[in-house]
Design a protein around this motif. Structure first.
Motif, PDB file in Angstrom:
ATOM      1  N   PHE A  18     -67.554  43.470-108.109  1.00 25.75           N
ATOM      2  CA  PHE A  18     -67.000  43.725-106.781  1.00 25.75           C
ATOM      3  C   PHE A  18     -67.499  42.709-105.786  1.00 25.75           C
ATOM      4  N   PHE A  19     -68.844  42.447-105.832  1.00 25.01           N
ATOM      5  CA  PHE A  19     -69.444  41.506-104.895  1.00 25.01           C
ATOM      6  C   PHE A  19     -68.902  40.095-105.118  1.00 25.01           C
ATOM      7  N   THR A  20     -68.783  39.706-106.425  1.00 23.74           N
ATOM      8  CA  THR A  20     -68.251  38.380-106.747  1.00 23.74           C
ATOM      9  C   THR A  20     -66.822  38.227-106.281  1.00 23.74           C
ATOM     10  N   GLY A  21     -66.039  39.268-106.487  1.00 25.95           N
ATOM     11  CA  GLY A  21     -64.641  39.246-106.063  1.00 25.95           C
ATOM     12  C   GLY A  21     -64.523  39.076-104.570  1.00 25.95           C
ATOM     13  N   CYS A  22     -65.385  39.752-103.811  1.00 24.16           N
ATOM     14  CA  CYS A  22     -65.352  39.629-102.341  1.00 24.16           C
ATOM     15  C   CYS A  22     -65.668  38.199-101.918  1.00 24.16           C
ATOM     16  N   ILE A  23     -66.636  37.576-102.610  1.00 24.76           N
ATOM     17  CA  ILE A  23     -66.998  36.208-102.259  1.00 24.76           C
ATOM     18  C   ILE A  23     -65.849  35.260-102.548  1.00 24.76           C
ATOM     19  N   GLU A  24     -65.242  35.443-103.764  1.00 24.04           N
ATOM     20  CA  GLU A  24     -64.129  34.575-104.124  1.00 24.04           C
ATOM     21  C   GLU A  24     -62.969  34.731-103.167  1.00 24.04           C
ATOM     22  N   GLU A  25     -62.713  35.986-102.730  1.00 29.10           N
ATOM     23  CA  GLU A  25     -61.620  36.222-101.784  1.00 29.10           C
ATOM     24  C   GLU A  25     -61.916  35.555-100.459  1.00 29.10           C
ATOM     25  N   LYS A  26     -63.168  35.592-100.033  1.00 31.04           N
ATOM     26  CA  LYS A  26     -63.546  34.972 -98.765  1.00 31.04           C
ATOM     27  C   LYS A  26     -63.391  33.466 -98.836  1.00 31.04           C
ATOM     28  N   ILE A  27     -63.796  32.854 -99.991  1.00 31.14           N
ATOM     29  CA  ILE A  27     -63.670  31.418-100.160  1.00 31.14           C
ATOM     30  C   ILE A  27     -62.204  31.012-100.136  1.00 31.14           C
ATOM     31  N   SER A  28     -61.387  31.805-100.855  1.00 30.27           N
ATOM     32  CA  SER A  28     -59.950  31.515-100.903  1.00 30.27           C
ATOM     33  C   SER A  28     -59.333  31.590 -99.524  1.00 30.27           C
ATOM     34  N   LEU A  29     -59.771  32.544 -98.728  1.00 31.93           N
ATOM     35  CA  LEU A  29     -59.217  32.726 -97.400  1.00 31.93           C
ATOM     36  C   LEU A  29     -59.580  31.584 -96.474  1.00 31.93           C
ATOM     37  N   GLN A  30     -60.835  31.099 -96.606  1.00 32.88           N
ATOM     38  CA  GLN A  30     -61.296  30.054 -95.717  1.00 32.88           C
ATOM     39  C   GLN A  30     -60.683  28.706 -96.041  1.00 32.88           C
ATOM     40  N   GLY A  31     -60.286  28.508 -97.316  1.00 30.48           N
ATOM     41  CA  GLY A  31     -59.664  27.239 -97.691  1.00 30.48           C
ATOM     42  C   GLY A  31     -60.708  26.159 -97.899  1.00 30.48           C
ATOM     43  N   ASP A  43     -57.092  30.443 -85.227  1.00 31.46           N
ATOM     44  CA  ASP A  43     -58.312  31.218 -85.370  1.00 31.46           C
ATOM     45  C   ASP A  43     -59.113  30.655 -86.532  1.00 31.46           C
ATOM     46  N   GLU A  44     -60.317  30.173 -86.284  1.00 31.52           N
ATOM     47  CA  GLU A  44     -61.115  29.540 -87.322  1.00 31.52           C
ATOM     48  C   GLU A  44     -61.421  30.492 -88.468  1.00 31.52           C
ATOM     49  N   ASN A  45     -61.452  31.783 -88.193  1.00 36.09           N
ATOM     50  CA  ASN A  45     -61.760  32.760 -89.220  1.00 36.09           C
ATOM     51  C   ASN A  45     -60.517  33.218 -89.972  1.00 36.09           C
ATOM     52  N   ALA A  46     -59.355  32.780 -89.510  1.00 39.20           N
ATOM     53  CA  ALA A  46     -58.114  33.236 -90.146  1.00 39.20           C
ATOM     54  C   ALA A  46     -57.901  32.566 -91.487  1.00 39.20           C
ATOM     55  N   GLY A  47     -58.481  31.361 -91.685  1.00 40.39           N
ATOM     56  CA  GLY A  47     -58.382  30.681 -92.943  1.00 40.39           C
ATOM     57  C   GLY A  47     -57.087  29.926 -93.130  1.00 40.39           C
ATOM     58  N   ASN A  48     -56.898  29.434 -94.337  1.00 40.01           N
ATOM     59  CA  ASN A  48     -55.728  28.654 -94.686  1.00 40.01           C
ATOM     60  C   ASN A  48     -54.963  29.312 -95.820  1.00 40.01           C
ATOM     61  N   ARG A  49     -53.810  28.713 -96.116  1.00 37.16           N
ATOM     62  CA  ARG A  49     -53.035  29.127 -97.290  1.00 37.16           C
ATOM     63  C   ARG A  49     -52.524  27.872 -97.965  1.00 37.16           C
ATOM     64  N   THR A  50     -52.196  27.992 -99.219  1.00 35.22           N
ATOM     65  CA  THR A  50     -51.742  26.845 -99.995  1.00 35.22           C
ATOM     66  C   THR A  50     -50.226  26.845-100.095  1.00 35.22           C
TER      67      THR A  50
END
Length: 365
Positions: A18-31, A43-50
Motif C-alpha cells: 500500500f505504501f509503495t503504491g502511494c509513493i508510485e502514484e505520487k511520483i506519477s502524478l508529479q511527472g 498548480d505546482e502540486n497538480a502534477g503532469n500527465r503524459t
C-alpha cells in the motif's frame, strides 16, 4: 502461534504494498523533468500527465493546459476549431494574413503574433504551458531544452490529419475539445465517404489532370505525396504534378506545365485573382487545355487556406469535387456546407455575401 505469525506477516506485506503504491502514484502524478518556463498559473502540486504527439513521442504536459503557443501555421486553425483559441498566447497568424480568422474568432487578437523567423525569446515571453510545433521547426530542440513541453504536430494525409486532431484534443485535455475533435473527424469521414463513393466510379482515363499552382513568380506547384494529392484523388482527379516529389511548393518550368497539359488549374496561396487574369492572357498559358476550356479556378480561402493543412480540408474535398467534376457532384451545396461548418466549429453565422467572398478567396469587409 504459527497462525499469529502468518497473520502479522500478511498484514506487514499489505502495508508495504500500500505504501509503495502511494509513493508510485505520487511520483506519477508529479511527472518528470524541469518545469522551467511553464506558466505560473499551473498548480505546482497538480502534477503532469503524459500525452502522445503526432510523431509518437511521449510528452509530459500540465494537467490543466491554459496557455498555448502554436508555431505551425495550419495547426492554429485546428486549435480554433477545437475551441481553444481563447488559450492562444502566441500564434503564427496575423490580421493581415488571416483576416477571416480574426473576424470569426476575435480572441486571436489577444495572442502575440510571431514572425515566420521568430526568436525564442519572443515565444518564451508569452509563458506557454505547451508549444505546438511542426517537426521541421528549427527551434524545436532549443525550446524543449528550456523545459517547456513541446508537442510535435504533423499530417500528410487524411488519416494522419484525424490522428493529429485527436492528439491535439488530448493535449488540451478538456471535454469540449475532445467532443469537437470527434465531431470533426466524424464529419470529415462522412464527407470523404460520400465524395469517394461517387468519384470511385470515374474510370482512370476519364479523371481530369489537376494542377495546383502555388505562385507564378517563381512558378511553384504542389507535387505528389501529400494531402493535396489526396483531395484531388478523392474529388475524382489526378495530380498533374504527381511525379514532382518533395511535397508542396515545388518550383517547375513552364515547359514542364505544357508537357503535363492539365485539364484543370487551381490557383492557391500566393496566386489569386490577379494571377488568374495573368494566366488567361498569357500566350504561353493559352496553350494549356485548362485555359482553353476556361477551367482555371481560385481556391477558396477563409479562416485558413482550404487546400492546405488546416481544418477547412473538410470543405476543400467537397468544393474540389464539385469544381473538378461538376456533372458528378451536383448534389453538393458548398454554400450551405460552408455556413454549417463555420457555425458549428467557429460559432459564426456567415451571410450569403460572406460565403461568396470566402469561395472567391477574398478578404472580409
Amino acid at each position: 502461534m504459527n497462525k499469529k505469525i502468518i497473520t502479522v506477516l500478511f498484514i506487514a506485506i499489505l502495508s508495504v504494498l500500500f505504501f509503495t503504491g502511494c509513493i508510485e502514484e505520487k511520483i506519477s502524478l508529479q511527472g518528470h523533468g524541469s518545469t522551467k518556463g511553464i506558466s505560473a498559473s499551473n498548480d505546482e502540486n497538480a502534477g503532469n500527465r503524459t500525452v502522445t504527439d503526432s510523431l509518437g513521442r511521449q510528452v509530459q504536459v500540465p494537467l490543466k493546459v491554459e496557455r498555448v503557443a502554436d508555431t505551425w501555421m495550419g495547426h492554429n486553425e485546428v486549435l480554433a476549431m477545437l475551441g481553444a483559441d481563447d488559450r492562444l498566447v502566441a500564434t503564427m497568424f496575423s490580421p493581415q494574413k488571416r483576416p477571416w480568422m480574426y473576424k470569426v474568432r476575435p480572441t486571436f487578437n489577444d495572442a502575440v503574433t510571431l514572425s515566420p523567423t521568430y526568436d525564442i525569446e519572443d515565444l518564451i515571453a508569452t509563458k506557454p504551458d505547451v508549444v505546438f510545433m511542426s517537426k521541421s521547426d528549427k527551434n524545436l530542440e532549443k525550446v524543449s531544452n528550456l523545459g517547456i513541453p513541446v508537442v510535435k504536430v504533423s499530417f500528410t494525409d487524411f488519416d494522419s490529419m484525424k490522428k493529429c486532431i485527436s492528439d491535439t484534443a488530448n493535449v488540451l485535455g478538456d471535454e469540449e475539445a475532445l467532443e469537437r475533435a470527434q465531431q470533426y473527424n466524424t464529419y470529415l469521414d462522412s464527407k470523404l465517404e460520400s465524395v469517394r463513393n461517387t468519384s470511385s466510379q470515374i474510370p482512370d482515363e476519364n479523371r481530369p489532370k489537376v494542377l495546383h499552382v502555388v505562385s507564378l513568380s517563381p512558378l511553384c506547384v504542389d507535387g505528389g505525396g501529400n494531402i493535396i494529392s489526396d483531395w484531388i484523388e478523392a474529388a475524382g482527379g489526378v495530380n498533374a504534378a504527381e511525379e514532382v516529389k518533395g511535397g508542396i511548393m515545388q518550383e517547375v518550368s513552364m515547359e514542364q506545365i505544357l508537357k503535363w497539359n492539365p485539364d484543370v488549374v487551381i490557383l492557391s496561396v500566393n496566386a489569386k485573382s490577379r494571377e488568374k487574369e495573368q494566366i488567361m492572357n498569357s500566350d504561353q498559358w493559352k496553350k494549356v487545355k485548362a485555359v482553353q476550356d476556361n477551367r482555371v479556378f481560385l481556391n477558396p480561402e477563409g479562416a485558413f487556406i482550404w487546400s492546405r493543412a488546416g481544418a477547412e480540408e473538410a470543405l476543400q474535398i467537397q468544393w474540389a469535387a464539385k469544381t473538378i467534376n461538376p456533372d458528378k457532384f451536383q448534389f453538393i451545396d458548398i454554400n450551405n456546407e460552408t455556413k454549417w461548418f463555420y457555425k458549428t466549429f467557429f460559432e459564426y453565422e456567415l451571410t450569403d455575401e460572406e460565403v461568396q467572398k470566402i469561395l472567391n478567396a477574398e478578404a472580409p469587409d
